[in-house]
Design a protein around this motif. Structure first.
Motif, mmCIF file in Angstrom:
data_model
loop_
_atom_site.group_PDB
_atom_site.id
_atom_site.type_symbol
_atom_site.label_atom_id
_atom_site.label_comp_id
_atom_site.label_asym_id
_atom_site.label_seq_id
_atom_site.Cartn_x
_atom_site.Cartn_y
_atom_site.Cartn_z
ATOM 1 N N ASP A 161 0.855 -1.188 0.000
ATOM 2 C CA ASP A 161 0.000 0.000 0.000
ATOM 3 C C ASP A 161 0.895 1.243 0.000
ATOM 4 O OD1 ASP A 161 -1.785 2.113 0.768
ATOM 5 O OD2 ASP A 161 -3.192 0.544 1.390
ATOM 6 N N ALA A 162 0.598 2.207 -0.884
ATOM 7 C CA ALA A 162 1.447 3.400 -0.973
ATOM 8 C C ALA A 162 1.346 4.247 0.304
ATOM 9 C CB ALA A 162 1.051 4.225 -2.187
ATOM 10 N N ARG A 163 0.157 4.243 0.937
ATOM 11 C CA ARG A 163 -0.033 5.084 2.135
ATOM 12 C C ARG A 163 0.475 4.390 3.403
ATOM 13 N NH1 ARG A 163 -4.598 5.628 -0.860
ATOM 14 N NH2 ARG A 163 -5.038 7.687 -1.734
ATOM 15 N N ARG A 164 0.349 3.064 3.437
ATOM 16 C CA ARG A 164 0.766 2.319 4.636
ATOM 17 C C ARG A 164 1.645 1.147 4.181
ATOM 18 N NH1 ARG A 164 -3.152 -1.600 7.762
ATOM 19 N NH2 ARG A 164 -1.910 -2.148 9.563
ATOM 20 N N PRO A 165 2.883 1.460 3.798
ATOM 21 C CA PRO A 165 3.716 0.418 3.183
ATOM 22 C C PRO A 165 4.207 -0.634 4.187
ATOM 23 C CG PRO A 165 4.948 2.467 3.370
ATOM 24 C CD PRO A 165 3.570 2.758 3.855
ATOM 25 N N ALA A 166 4.553 -1.825 3.648
ATOM 26 C CA ALA A 166 5.136 -2.890 4.472
ATOM 27 C C ALA A 166 6.573 -2.493 4.815
ATOM 28 C CB ALA A 166 5.128 -4.199 3.701
ATOM 29 N N ALA A 167 7.070 -2.999 5.942
ATOM 30 C CA ALA A 167 8.416 -2.619 6.409
ATOM 31 C C ALA A 167 9.504 -3.122 5.457
ATOM 32 C CB ALA A 167 8.642 -3.172 7.805
ATOM 33 N N GLU A 168 9.332 -4.353 4.937
ATOM 34 C CA GLU A 168 10.360 -4.883 4.024
ATOM 35 C C GLU A 168 9.722 -5.723 2.931
ATOM 36 O OE1 GLU A 168 11.750 -8.753 6.601
ATOM 37 O OE2 GLU A 168 12.705 -6.825 7.044
ATOM 38 N N ALA A 169 10.444 -5.826 1.817
ATOM 39 C CA ALA A 169 9.933 -6.584 0.667
ATOM 40 C C ALA A 169 10.035 -8.085 0.923
ATOM 41 C CB ALA A 169 10.732 -6.210 -0.571
ATOM 42 N N LEU A 170 9.296 -8.851 0.132
ATOM 43 C CA LEU A 170 9.360 -10.316 0.233
ATOM 44 C C LEU A 170 10.725 -10.785 -0.291
ATOM 45 C CD1 LEU A 170 5.830 -10.964 -1.261
ATOM 46 C CD2 LEU A 170 6.484 -11.497 1.078
ATOM 47 N N PRO A 171 11.274 -11.860 0.289
ATOM 48 C CA PRO A 171 12.599 -12.318 -0.171
ATOM 49 C C PRO A 171 12.519 -13.014 -1.533
ATOM 50 C CG PRO A 171 11.706 -13.815 1.480
ATOM 51 C CD PRO A 171 10.726 -12.687 1.369
ATOM 52 N N GLY A 172 13.688 -13.171 -2.166
ATOM 53 C CA GLY A 172 13.762 -14.007 -3.385
ATOM 54 C C GLY A 172 13.697 -13.255 -4.694
ATOM 55 N N PHE A 173 13.511 -11.901 -4.656
ATOM 56 C CA PHE A 173 13.418 -11.163 -5.923
ATOM 57 C C PHE A 173 14.792 -11.046 -6.572
ATOM 58 C CE2 PHE A 173 13.955 -7.079 -8.156
ATOM 59 C CZ PHE A 173 13.064 -7.281 -9.192
ATOM 60 N N LYS A 174 14.838 -11.262 -7.885
ATOM 61 C CA LYS A 174 16.088 -10.980 -8.602
ATOM 62 C C LYS A 174 15.776 -10.561 -10.033
ATOM 63 C CE LYS A 174 17.336 -15.538 -10.343
ATOM 64 N NZ LYS A 174 17.621 -16.856 -9.974
ATOM 65 N N GLU A 175 16.672 -9.777 -10.594
ATOM 66 C CA GLU A 175 16.509 -9.354 -11.994
ATOM 67 C C GLU A 175 16.826 -10.549 -12.889
ATOM 68 O OE1 GLU A 175 15.694 -6.615 -13.538
ATOM 69 O OE2 GLU A 175 15.685 -5.078 -11.992
ATOM 70 N N VAL A 176 15.998 -10.771 -13.911
ATOM 71 C CA VAL A 176 16.264 -11.882 -14.829
ATOM 72 C C VAL A 176 17.251 -11.408 -15.888
ATOM 73 C CG1 VAL A 176 15.213 -13.529 -16.413
ATOM 74 C CG2 VAL A 176 13.945 -12.757 -14.445
ATOM 75 N N GLN A 177 18.357 -12.124 -16.012
ATOM 76 C CA GLN A 177 19.406 -11.732 -16.978
ATOM 77 C C GLN A 177 19.408 -12.678 -18.181
ATOM 78 O OE1 GLN A 177 21.158 -9.060 -16.733
ATOM 79 N NE2 GLN A 177 20.584 -8.511 -14.654
#
Length: 607
Positions: free
Chosen positions: A281-297
């Motif tokens: 939520d832009a107004r009430r954001p989560a403290a940290e992102a979910l793990p495991g994200f990576k850029e696909v190369q």
């Protein structure tokens, strides 16, 4: 109203190509009333791309929400994720699995466990999933369910004593599969009052709705009209539509914790929505992102050139349209002296390359020439008068820097797992050795050998898969993952026709295999290039050293035909004159290499 967590089951189906994954998904949709028999216009409802149906593979992850009334009287919400099975899409699979709590492991009762099944099962185990084994195609004459149960226990280490026996095609055991999903897969966890946290599982472009985003809500509630933020991309968007697929689109007001559905937010490009991103939520954001994200190369690169130069703009437009739907491939313009203007494209792997190429040819009616695929090399350069020491990435062999400046070259390596029936083991071990492979393991499972090899990716992208299939009569299965880069004795091999380098045919090869590869190429070109009025040398060279050569002999006009009888010196004089003319012609003459010769020379798998 969001469904209570205890009545939700999120699961995916894991299987090797052609083990009946999409057919089972069809049966589950039919059994729960998602579609009627009449609405099932074709088999594999979730594979909606023409290529997917034709080849029997899944390219894009799909989702469907089903309602099932179980034997305990409760109505459950089942969210099925149909994931791609191929190694090129491994990252997409990992995100789809992260959105689920369990998986159905579908194994063909006649073929047993295969390499791809293994790779995806291990991913599923890493995500701490509850895995339900389903032995499919039990109605086949060659089916051996007990042997397959033993194989699942031996190879994967899963208890298969209560595996569900089914035949998706004949509709056997579908009720048992649904009951096993409800009873054995745990419900999701989540907190409706916590700040919104949802995972972006996949996205695709719809001409009417813009980018459609597949999401799994972890915490909080995703509502229509909410202002959301994509944490990795750093962009904010207003949600204008929330819904789910049954598999027809159904619009909803909100998605609660544990639920899987889709949102649209007037986004124009798929590139803005990265798989694995966290939506909050832009107004009430989560403290940290979910793990495991990576850029696909991109891993594999090749040049795409239109056969007709007038189609260049059409190709640019077509690539742009495809990129709307698939942000995982990249392209930039390049020009070649031999092939004209085209694009250097990056792909996730060989299947991805093949699919994009086929879609360009079919959907956009383009005739293409594809240069030999190459991988990304890391070059460590020493400093020179004008430039400092630096490390660069090389995508195109034609851009190789001055060899005197190169201190070392690193190439990507993979670990490959190959399953093959015992009788084909010898030739396949030789193939891996010839491709500079390092054997790590060799074990037996039933009547099949499981081989683990470390191989340079460069040796695999050429024609390894075709060779593997032809040597094993199609019985070998192959899966791989990257294990980083290693230094190698790599050189650029140039092909010279009439002493002029042909940039489109240059490639980076290992010094040890350069001579054989060069000889194969010049022999092939000798057959393909038509004869001219002067002789044409075809050479393969590394730097200034020629390692292979063939000569196309000149077409000769019989200049002595008019000399009958008389002195032999007259004939000699005429031949000398012709010789001078030929030398002059060779100096100024240009060799025309027909397009067909390029296409045939670059075609893989004909070494």
């Amino acid at each position: 109203m969001a469904t209570p967590l205890k009545l939700i089951r999120n699961f995916s189906i894991i299987a090797h190509i052609d083990h009946g994954k999409s057919t089972l998904a069809d049966r589950l949709i039919l059994a729960t009333g998602g579609l009627s028999e009449r609405e099932m216009t074709h088999g594999q409802v979730l594979d909606n791309m023409e290529i997917e149906q034709e080849r029997g593979i899944t390219i894009k992850a799909q989702t469907v929400r089903l309602n099932y009334t179980a034997s305990d009287g409760e109505t459950y919400e089942l969210n099925l994720m149909d994931t791609p099975g191929h190694v090129d899409f491994a990252y997409e699979v990992s995100r789809s699995l992260a959105a689920c709590e369990g998986a159905l492991l579908v194994v063909d009762a006649a073929q047993g466990v295969e390499a791809q099944t293994l790779a995806n099962v291990y991913q599923s185990i890493e995500h701490d999933h509850e895995i339900v084994p389903v032995i499919n195609k039990i109605d086949l004459p060659a089916a051996e369910p007990d042997k397959v149960k033993a194989e699942i226990e031996e190879v994967i280490g899963l208890d298969a004593s209560d595996a569900v026996l089914a035949s998706a095609k004949a509709g056997i055991g579908i009720g048992e599969v649904l009951e096993a999903i409800v009873q054995r897969i745990p419900p999701p966890k989540g907190d409706a009052d916590a700040p919104l946290k949802a995972m972006l599982v996949d996205s695709w472009y719809d001409p009417y709705l813009g980018v459609v985003i597949l999401v799994r809500v972890i915490d909080g509630t995703l509502r229509k009209g909410a202002q959301v933020k994509f944490m990795a991309a750093g962009t904010t968007h207003l949600i204008d539509r929330v819904g789910c697929f049954r598999p027809k689109i159904e619009q909803l007001n909100e998605l609660g914790p544990g639920e899987i559905g889709f949102i649209t937010a007037q986004i124009k490009e798929v590139a803005q929505t990265r798989v694995g991103d966290t939506i909050t939520d832009a107004r009430r954001p989560a403290a940290e992102a979910l793990p495991g994200f990576k850029e696909v190369q991109p891993v594999v690169f090749c040049g795409l050139f239109p056969t007709d130069a007038a189609d260049f703009e059409k190709l640019r437009e077509s690539l742009g349209k495809l990129r709307l739907n698939d942000a995982s491939f990249s392209f930039e313009t390049e020009s070649s002296a031999a092939l004209g203007f085209g694009f250097r494209c990056g792909f996730l792997g060989l299947l991805h390359l093949e699919i994009i190429q086929e879609r360009l040819m079919r959907e956009y009616d383009l005739d293409l020439i594809t240069t030999a695929p190459s991988v990304v090399y890391t070059m460590h350069l020493s400093h020179s008068k004008n430039e400092d020491a630096q490390t660069i990435e090389l995508h195109n062999p034609a851009d190789m820097p001055d060899p005197n400046r190169i201190e070392s070259i690193e190439e990507p390596w993979i670990e490959a797992t190959i399953y093959v029936p015992d009788e084909y083991l010898g030739p396949i071990l030789k193939l891996c050795q010839d491709r500079r492979g390092i054997q790590k393991n060799l074990t037996y499972v039933g009547g099949r050998a499981q081989i683990t090899y470390e191989l340079p990716l460069n040796e695999v992208v050429f024609d390894f898969y075709d060779r593997l299939k032809s040597m094993s009569k199609g019985y070998a299965s192959f899966d791989y993952h990257q294990i980083g880069t290693r230094e190698g004795d790599l050189v650029k091999m140039s092909i010279l026709v009439n002493e002029e380098p042909v940039d489109a045919l240059s490639m980076i090869v290992h010094r040890g295999t350069a001579e054989a590869r060069g000889r194969g190429m010049v022999e092939r070109l000798k057959e393909l290039i038509p004869r001219h009025l002067f002789k044409i040398p075809i050479q393969a060279a590394i730097g200034g050293k020629v390692i292979a050569r063939e000569t196309i002999s000149a077409m000769r006009k019989d200049v002595t035909a008019k000399c009958y009888g008389g002195d032999a010196t007259r004939k000699r004089k005429l031949l000398e004159k012709q010789k001078k003319g030929k030398a002059k012609m060779r100096e100024y003459g240009s060799v025309s290499i027909p397009q067909e010769a390029f296409i045939a020379a670059l075609r893989m798998g004909e070494e």
